[in-house]
Design a protein around this motif. Structure first.
Motif, short mmCIF file in Angstrom:
data_model
loop_
_atom_site.label_atom_id
_atom_site.label_comp_id
_atom_site.label_asym_id
_atom_site.label_seq_id
_atom_site.Cartn_x
_atom_site.Cartn_y
_atom_site.Cartn_z
N GLY A 46 41.14 30.59 75.71
CA GLY A 46 42.14 30.80 74.68
C GLY A 46 41.91 32.03 73.83
N ARG A 47 40.88 32.77 74.08
CA ARG A 47 40.58 33.99 73.32
C ARG A 47 40.75 35.19 74.24
NH1 ARG A 47 34.98 33.99 70.32
NH2 ARG A 47 36.07 32.22 69.35
N GLN A 48 41.49 36.19 73.78
CA GLN A 48 41.78 37.34 74.62
C GLN A 48 40.48 38.07 75.01
OE1 GLN A 48 44.44 40.21 72.96
NE2 GLN A 48 44.77 41.28 74.88
N ALA A 49 40.40 38.44 76.30
CA ALA A 49 39.21 39.12 76.81
C ALA A 49 39.16 40.57 76.32
CB ALA A 49 39.19 39.08 78.34
N GLN A 50 37.96 41.12 76.34
CA GLN A 50 37.77 42.51 75.91
C GLN A 50 38.05 43.50 77.03
OE1 GLN A 50 37.11 43.34 72.74
NE2 GLN A 50 37.24 41.14 72.28
N GLN A 51 37.86 43.06 78.31
CA GLN A 51 38.06 43.92 79.46
C GLN A 51 38.87 43.19 80.52
OE1 GLN A 51 33.98 44.85 80.59
NE2 GLN A 51 34.14 46.89 79.67
N CYS A 52 39.49 43.97 81.40
CA CYS A 52 40.10 43.40 82.59
C CYS A 52 38.99 43.06 83.58
CB CYS A 52 41.09 44.37 83.22
SG CYS A 52 42.55 44.70 82.23
N HIS A 53 39.17 41.98 84.29
CA HIS A 53 38.12 41.53 85.21
C HIS A 53 38.79 40.99 86.47
CE1 HIS A 53 34.13 39.10 85.84
NE2 HIS A 53 34.38 39.98 86.80
N GLU A 54 38.64 41.70 87.61
CA GLU A 54 39.24 41.30 88.86
C GLU A 54 38.13 41.16 89.91
OE1 GLU A 54 42.11 41.35 86.58
OE2 GLU A 54 41.18 43.33 86.75
N VAL A 55 38.36 40.21 90.83
CA VAL A 55 37.38 39.95 91.90
C VAL A 55 38.12 40.00 93.22
CG1 VAL A 55 35.74 38.31 92.88
CG2 VAL A 55 35.94 38.55 90.39
N LEU A 56 37.55 40.76 94.19
CA LEU A 56 38.12 40.87 95.53
C LEU A 56 37.08 40.34 96.52
CD1 LEU A 56 40.19 41.86 97.63
CD2 LEU A 56 39.08 44.09 97.54
N ASN A 57 37.45 39.32 97.30
CA ASN A 57 36.58 38.77 98.33
C ASN A 57 37.15 39.15 99.69
OD1 ASN A 57 35.95 36.36 100.34
ND2 ASN A 57 34.28 36.48 98.84
N VAL A 58 36.27 39.79 100.53
CA VAL A 58 36.69 40.27 101.85
C VAL A 58 35.89 39.53 102.91
CG1 VAL A 58 37.01 42.28 103.31
CG2 VAL A 58 37.13 42.53 100.82
N SER A 59 36.56 38.96 103.92
CA SER A 59 35.90 38.20 104.97
C SER A 59 36.36 38.73 106.33
CB SER A 59 36.23 36.70 104.87
OG SER A 59 35.82 36.18 103.63
N GLY A 60 35.46 38.64 107.31
CA GLY A 60 35.78 39.07 108.66
C GLY A 60 34.56 39.03 109.55
N VAL A 61 34.58 39.85 110.61
CA VAL A 61 33.52 39.88 111.60
C VAL A 61 32.80 41.23 111.49
CG1 VAL A 61 32.97 39.78 114.05
CG2 VAL A 61 34.80 38.36 113.11
N LEU A 62 31.51 41.17 111.29
CA LEU A 62 30.68 42.39 111.23
C LEU A 62 29.93 42.49 112.56
CD1 LEU A 62 29.89 44.67 109.31
CD2 LEU A 62 27.93 43.27 108.59
N ALA A 63 30.33 43.50 113.35
CA ALA A 63 29.78 43.62 114.70
C ALA A 63 29.08 44.97 114.86
CB ALA A 63 30.90 43.48 115.73
N ASN A 64 28.19 45.03 115.87
CA ASN A 64 27.48 46.26 116.17
C ASN A 64 28.40 47.24 116.91
OD1 ASN A 64 25.02 45.31 115.11
ND2 ASN A 64 24.58 44.23 117.01
N VAL A 65 28.13 48.52 116.74
CA VAL A 65 28.92 49.55 117.41
C VAL A 65 28.29 49.82 118.76
CG1 VAL A 65 29.73 51.93 117.35
CG2 VAL A 65 29.61 50.59 115.23
N ALA A 66 29.10 49.69 119.83
CA ALA A 66 28.61 49.95 121.19
C ALA A 66 28.96 51.38 121.57
CB ALA A 66 29.24 48.98 122.20
N GLN A 67 27.95 52.14 122.03
CA GLN A 67 28.18 53.54 122.41
C GLN A 67 28.70 53.63 123.83
OE1 GLN A 67 27.97 56.03 120.36
NE2 GLN A 67 27.18 54.77 118.67
#
Length: 449
Positions: free
Chosen positions: A428-449
């Motif tokens: 109920g009290r206004q914040a002093q700063q904007c605060h955003e959170v981004l969650n990123v999900s997926g597959v982390l794979a090795n690079v094949a040459q």
């Protein structure tokens, strides 16, 4: 009426006025004979006095008589038809003033009988009343006659569907007196649908004194106290108006159309959309020693290098970028969070760099604006801008892709936030700063040459 002869004693003017009856609104006459019994010529001035003076005249009003002579004057009575002229006996006097001997003034008197007349003024308001089961009216009554009367009322309605109530039921009115009576009209059965029902009725006013006098005089003359009835009507409106029936019919038609046509189409479209969303995604490789699920133990047909033909296992994102590089079969699920805090009126960027030798195949992102900040947030995957959204339009937002979006090594997932106004969290009290959170999900794979 014809007056009788006049006489007087010697030595004084002969004076005599016969009695007379008169009806208000009409005229009647009587006479007075004046005789000079003196020994000189005398002039007499005549004037009507008493209660009859406003509506009585004498002609001639002045006469001259020789000794021993007489003259008859006419007295005309014309009482107005007004409640102020009450019925009964009223004294009539005429002052006779001698000019030569004013001390000999005399006032002969008689009686004037004022006859009764009956007149009522009645009115009903309003003439037309609307209602479901009952209506209220007012009856205004005034006694315009010159005698007290008792008044009652008698309703009349063809079919006798209406019931009437008068308050008071009867009353006594003096001449010139007014009163108001309340009339209640009621009907037993309501009208549920359709057009309004109109019930006309009449109210007869009964003058008790006038009817009694009319009955007493019926043998001599016809009844003259005929009073027109008061006419009014009660409009019974239906409980449910016609427009409501049309509205109900329209709603029923819409419901039938919904269940018969729209609902099946909506359900089919929703089912199709759900099937598209939940269709199988490519399953990232999760086996040991770099093998993808479903590849077995590596005993299938190979190319002499120990790898199964077909490249990476099923579900593993591939890349056909420059140089012919692609992802190996050793991908695993990965998730990272970018937390950005920005002061009002400023812009700040949060990043996640893809590690060296890896390819990040993004399938899901979730954006949280839990304070309700105002501003703009831009999400980019490497050089590709994914979306720009206004912070004030959401608190939590998620995006999903069936085909992963690949981010090469050393590229970044970027969240750029421009804070216009910090929001107010659950405290109920206004914040002093904007605060955003981004969650990123997926597959982390090795690079094949």
């Amino acid at each position: 009426m014809t007056p009788s002869a006049a006489s007087s004693g010697p030595g004084a003017p002969g004076l005599d006025i016969p009695a007379v009856s008169v009806t208000p609104g009409g005229t009647a006459t009587t006479s007075l004979t004046v005789r000079n019994d003196s020994d000189i010529v005398e002039a007499y001035t005549l004037e009507v006095v008493g209660d009859c003076a406003p509506w009585a005249t004498v002609e001639p009003a002045r006469i001259s008589l020789y000794p021993g002579t007489s003259e008859t004057v006419t007295i005309t009575l014309a009482p107005p038809r007004s409640p102020e002229v009450r019925a009964g006996d009223v004294p009539l006097g005429v002052r006779v003033l001698p000019a030569e001997h004013p001390e000999s003034v005399t006032v002969p008197e008689t009686t004037v009988h004022i006859e009764e007349f009956h007149e009522l003024r009645t009115e009903i308001l309003p003439r037309r009343r609307r209602g479901w089961l009952r209506g209220r009216y007012r009856l205004a009554v005034r006694n315009e006659g010159n005698t007290p009367t008792r008044i009652s009322f008698r309703p009349e309605q063809a079919g006798e569907e209406l019931r009437f109530g008068f308050v008071p039921a009867d009353l006594q009115l003096e001449p010139g007196e007014s009163a108001e009576i309340r009339l209640r009209v009621r009907i037993g059965k309501p009208v549920w649908f359709g057009k309004p029902a109109v019930w006309p009725f009449t109210v007869h006013t009964t003058d008790g004194a006038a009817e009694a006098q009319a009955e007493a005089e019926a043998s001599a003359r016809p009844v003259t106290y005929v009073r027109p009835p008061l006419e009014a009507e009660f409009v019974q409106i239906p409980i449910f108006p016609k427009w409501l029936l049309a509205l109900l019919a329209a709603i029923l038609a819409l419901l039938l159309a919904w269940f018969a046509l729209v609902r099946p189409a909506v359900r089919s479209a929703a089912r199709q959309a759900a099937d598209e969303v939940v269709q199988p995604r490519p399953t990232p490789g999760g086996g040991k020693n770099g093998q993808s699920p479903g590849t077995g133990n590596g005993t299938g047909t190979g190319d002499g290098t120990g790898k199964e033909q077909g490249g990476s296992g099923p579900g593993v994102p591939s890349s056909g970028g420059p140089g012919g590089t692609g992802t190996s079969g050793g991908g695993e699920q990965s998730s990272t969070t970018i937390d950005v805090q920005t002061s009002g009126g400023q812009t700040k960027t949060g990043t996640y760099p893809v590690p060296q030798g890896k390819v990040f195949g993004v399938t899901d992102i979730v954006v949280a604006n839990f304070q309700g900040d105002e501003g703009v947030m831009t999400i980019s995957f490497g050089d590709r801008k994914i979306t720009t959204i206004a912070l004030e339009t959401f608190r939590n937002q998620d995006y999903h892709w069936v085909t992963p979006i690949e981010i090469p090594a050393n590229a970044t997932v970027t969240a750029n936030v421009t804070c216009a106004k910090p929001g107010t969290p659950a405290t109920g009290r206004q914040a002093q700063q904007c605060h955003e959170v981004l969650n990123v999900s997926g597959v982390l794979a090795n690079v094949a040459q």
